[in-house]
Enzyme design. Structure first.
Site, PDB file in Angstrom:
ATOM      1  N   GLU A   6      65.059  54.370  12.817  1.00  0.00           N
ATOM      2  CA  GLU A   6      65.784  55.464  13.095  1.00  0.00           C
ATOM      3  C   GLU A   6      65.617  56.396  11.348  1.00  0.00           C
ATOM      4  O   GLU A   6      65.579  57.608  11.577  1.00  0.00           O
ATOM      5  CB  GLU A   6      67.457  55.407  13.098  1.00  0.00           C
ATOM      6  CG  GLU A   6      67.794  54.642  14.364  1.00  0.00           C
ATOM      7  CD  GLU A   6      67.384  52.874  14.099  1.00  0.00           C
ATOM      8  OE1 GLU A   6      66.613  52.444  13.414  1.00  0.00           O
ATOM      9  OE2 GLU A   6      68.417  52.455  14.752  1.00  0.00           O
ATOM     10  N   SER A  59      55.021  16.254  24.620  1.00  0.00           N
ATOM     11  CA  SER A  59      56.276  16.140  23.525  1.00  0.00           C
ATOM     12  C   SER A  59      57.074  17.065  23.694  1.00  0.00           C
ATOM     13  O   SER A  59      58.441  16.877  23.698  1.00  0.00           O
ATOM     14  CB  SER A  59      55.899  15.619  22.089  1.00  0.00           C
ATOM     15  OG  SER A  59      55.233  14.623  21.992  1.00  0.00           O
TER      16      SER A  59
HETATM   17  N1  LIG Z   1      43.115  23.840  27.016  1.00  0.00           N
HETATM   18  C1  LIG Z   1      43.944  23.911  25.918  1.00  0.00           C
HETATM   19  O1  LIG Z   1      45.117  24.989  25.962  1.00  0.00           O
HETATM   20  C2  LIG Z   1      43.786  23.193  24.900  1.00  0.00           C
HETATM   21  C3  LIG Z   1      44.572  23.355  23.538  1.00  0.00           C
HETATM   22  C4  LIG Z   1      44.323  22.539  22.457  1.00  0.00           C
HETATM   23  C5  LIG Z   1      43.340  21.475  22.742  1.00  0.00           C
HETATM   24  N2  LIG Z   1      42.924  21.300  23.965  1.00  0.00           N
HETATM   25  C6  LIG Z   1      42.207  19.902  24.086  1.00  0.00           C
HETATM   26  O2  LIG Z   1      43.318  18.896  24.072  1.00  0.00           O
HETATM   27  C7  LIG Z   1      42.388  17.856  23.563  1.00  0.00           C
HETATM   28  C8  LIG Z   1      43.374  17.185  22.364  1.00  0.00           C
HETATM   29  O3  LIG Z   1      44.489  16.906  22.967  1.00  0.00           O
HETATM   30  P1  LIG Z   1      45.324  15.715  22.470  1.00  0.00           P
HETATM   31  O4  LIG Z   1      46.469  15.395  23.291  1.00  0.00           O
HETATM   32  O5  LIG Z   1      44.236  14.541  22.292  1.00  0.00           O
HETATM   33  O6  LIG Z   1      45.789  16.146  20.988  1.00  0.00           O
HETATM   34  P2  LIG Z   1      46.811  17.044  20.478  1.00  0.00           P
HETATM   35  O7  LIG Z   1      48.005  16.725  21.363  1.00  0.00           O
HETATM   36  O8  LIG Z   1      46.267  17.954  19.510  1.00  0.00           O
HETATM   37  O9  LIG Z   1      47.153  15.838  19.316  1.00  0.00           O
HETATM   38  C9  LIG Z   1      47.819  14.790  19.731  1.00  0.00           C
HETATM   39  C10 LIG Z   1      48.116  13.971  18.336  1.00  0.00           C
HETATM   40  O10 LIG Z   1      49.221  14.541  17.681  1.00  0.00           O
HETATM   41  C11 LIG Z   1      49.879  13.612  16.834  1.00  0.00           C
HETATM   42  N3  LIG Z   1      51.107  13.665  16.905  1.00  0.00           N
HETATM   43  C12 LIG Z   1      52.219  13.574  16.108  1.00  0.00           C
HETATM   44  N4  LIG Z   1      53.501  13.689  16.488  1.00  0.00           N
HETATM   45  C13 LIG Z   1      53.221  13.873  17.739  1.00  0.00           C
HETATM   46  C14 LIG Z   1      54.415  14.049  18.790  1.00  0.00           C
HETATM   47  N5  LIG Z   1      55.493  13.930  18.616  1.00  0.00           N
HETATM   48  N6  LIG Z   1      53.717  13.874  19.892  1.00  0.00           N
HETATM   49  C15 LIG Z   1      52.329  14.268  20.532  1.00  0.00           C
HETATM   50  N7  LIG Z   1      51.637  13.836  19.318  1.00  0.00           N
HETATM   51  C16 LIG Z   1      51.950  13.663  18.155  1.00  0.00           C
HETATM   52  C17 LIG Z   1      49.293  12.061  17.522  1.00  0.00           C
HETATM   53  O11 LIG Z   1      48.464  11.559  16.580  1.00  0.00           O
HETATM   54  P3  LIG Z   1      49.086  10.731  15.367  1.00  0.00           P
HETATM   55  O12 LIG Z   1      50.057   9.469  15.867  1.00  0.00           O
HETATM   56  O13 LIG Z   1      47.815  10.205  14.773  1.00  0.00           O
HETATM   57  O14 LIG Z   1      49.593  11.532  14.753  1.00  0.00           O
HETATM   58  C18 LIG Z   1      48.677  12.393  18.810  1.00  0.00           C
HETATM   59  O15 LIG Z   1      47.660  11.615  19.112  1.00  0.00           O
HETATM   60  C19 LIG Z   1      41.097  18.266  22.920  1.00  0.00           C
HETATM   61  O16 LIG Z   1      40.181  17.962  23.897  1.00  0.00           O
HETATM   62  C20 LIG Z   1      41.199  19.603  22.963  1.00  0.00           C
HETATM   63  O17 LIG Z   1      39.864  20.500  23.236  1.00  0.00           O
HETATM   64  C21 LIG Z   1      42.864  21.862  24.940  1.00  0.00           C
END
Ligand SMILES: NC(=O)c1ccc[n+]([C@@H]2O[C@H](COP(=O)([O-])OP(=O)(O)OC[C@H]3O[C@@H](n4cnc5c(N)ncnc54)[C@H](OP(=O)(O)O)[C@@H]3O)[C@@H](O)[C@H]2O)c1
Length: 370
Positions: free
Chosen positions: A57, A317
């Site tokens: 404004e 999560s």
């Molecule tokens: N299509 C889409 O929208 C999209 C988007 C992003 C990714 N992706 C695909 O998803 C895949 C990766 O997914 P992802 O499930 O393997 O990995 P993510 O969700 O990116 O990461 C998971 C990791 O994060 C860490 N983490 C720490 N705190 C957490 C919590 N509270 N809850 C969950 N994870 C926690 C854990 O590893 P630590 O225990 O070692 O910390 C867990 O293994 C890839 O293939 C990627 O290309 C797709």
């Protein structure tokens, strides 16, 4: 002078357009546009461009550079503020200007302030009118982050997922997959530009090595980038330097870890060498970063919202703990049929509150409140 309804509707469209010029730059304030009309013509415009800067404004009144003519009208996308913040109340500036008619697209979302600015103007004899339900809905939705902050006192956590037609996030867990086409990806870039922070789990950093910047047609912008990594696995020996830790925006990356991560001295040392800041958070019983610490971490970092881009486990999560407030769900017509395709953690038939639907080339976006 009372504005005709067709003029008013075009002035409201224009103030919303003006408000959007502050896209991503006004946090923790809302985006607001304003214009002044004399004899049916717009004579001055303004928008709120950044926190601490003049409100819309005042910008419009300053742009006019003289006193408005008697009978001038002010059109604003949001109810004017009536309390002292970083700047004096806009109601004061409006009263001082001598304007007699004020048109407001929507009311202040803060339940403690809603309607107060309008009441003050009415008490001083001004004609005050609020937009019709459609205008009100558009103006309110524009500031969904600000509104959430005002109404809950918490940062807004948004999940973004791109799913195949059969509900998968990737053709194979742990590998990057192209899910959507260029129109949808350009749309995601606009949302990245809106949010002050962006977040992914360590799995996505390891598999996709994303940059998480907003790559726009004429600019690249980097939000605060958060990696949730309980054991600092993204800094392990043998993992090549990730883009988030080495590109020219590396100073905008933060790793959120637990005491298990901090116990990995070689990984902590690598973060130090790279100049990446590590934040310690509580761990949950599974030893991961507790998703419950998220709102507190965001507040500590001074951001009012986060665009969480997954991956599957991170999204799961946040969703399961009831921490996600908003969902951007892109759906592609393509299918991922491989045996190791990664399922989306969000139920297929989930109903969002106030959903908006957008077709983006072959892909479809539904977004709304969880
Ligand atoms: N299509 C889409 O929208 C999209 C988007 C992003 C990714 N992706 C695909 O998803 C895949 C990766 O997914 P992802 O499930 O393997 O990995 P993510 O969700 O990116 O990461 C998971 C990791 O994060 C860490 N983490 C720490 N705190 C957490 C919590 N509270 N809850 C969950 N994870 C926690 C854990 O590893 P630590 O225990 O070692 O910390 C867990 O293994 C890839 O293939 C990627 O290309 C797709």
């Amino acid at each position: 002078m009372t504005l005709s309804s067709s003029s008013l509707s075009s002035w409201y469209n224009r103030v919303l357009e003006l408000a959007r010029k502050g896209w991503g730059d006004t946090h923790p304030n809302p985006m607001v546009g304003a214009l002044l009309v004399e004899d049916g013509e717009i004579v001055a415009e303004g928008f709120h461009c950044a926190t601490g800067k003049a409100h819309a404004e005042v910008e419009a009144l300053n742009a006019l550079g003289r006193a408005p003519h008697p009978g001038a009208s002010l059109v604003i996308s949001l109810e004017p503020c009536s309390t002292h913040g970083k700047t004096p109340p806009c109601t004061e500036a409006i009263l001082k200007s001598g304007i007699q008619s004020v048109y407001v697209a929507c009311e202040d979302p803060n339940p403690q302030h809603a309607g107060q600015g309008l009441d003050i103007l009415r008490e001083h004899g001004l004609h005050v009118q609020v937009g019709d339900p459609d205008v009100r809905a558009q103006a309110t939705r524009l500031n969904f982050i600000f509104n959430h902050n005002m109404q809950t006192g918490r940062p807004l956590i948004a999940l973004k997922l791109a799913e195949s037609a059969n509900g998968k996030l990737a053709n194979e867990a742990g590998t990057p997959s192209r899910v959507t086409e260029s129109d949808a990806r350009a749309d995601m870039m606009q949302w990245r530009r809106l949010f002050p922070s962006i977040c992914v789990g360590s799995g996505t950093v390891l598999s996709d090595d994303p940059s998480l910047t907003a790559r726009l047609p004429d600019d690249t912008w980097c939000p605060l980038r958060l990696v949730v990594d309980s054991t600092l696995s993204t800094l392990a020996a043998g993992v090549s330097d990730r883009a988030l830790y080495t590109d020219k925006y590396a100073g905008k990356t933060r790793i959120i870890t637990t005491d298990h991560g901090l116990a990995q001295k070689d990984r902590v040392a690598r973060a130090r060498e790279l100049g990446i800041t590590i934040l310690q958070a509580e761990s949950c019983p599974r030893g991961r970063v507790s998703p419950l610490c998220f709102p507190e971490v965001l507040t500590h970092l001074g951001v009012n919202s986060v665009y969480c881009e997954g991956g599957a486990r991170m999204a799961e999560s946040l969703y399961e703990e009831g921490l996600a407030d908003y969902l951007f769900r892109y759906r592609s017509p393509r299918e991922f049929l491989g045996p190791h395709a990664l399922p989306s953690p969000i139920p297929k038939k989930l109903r969002l509150r106030d959903p908006l639907e957008v077709q983006l080339g072959p892909d479809h976006l539904t977004h709304g409140f969880l």
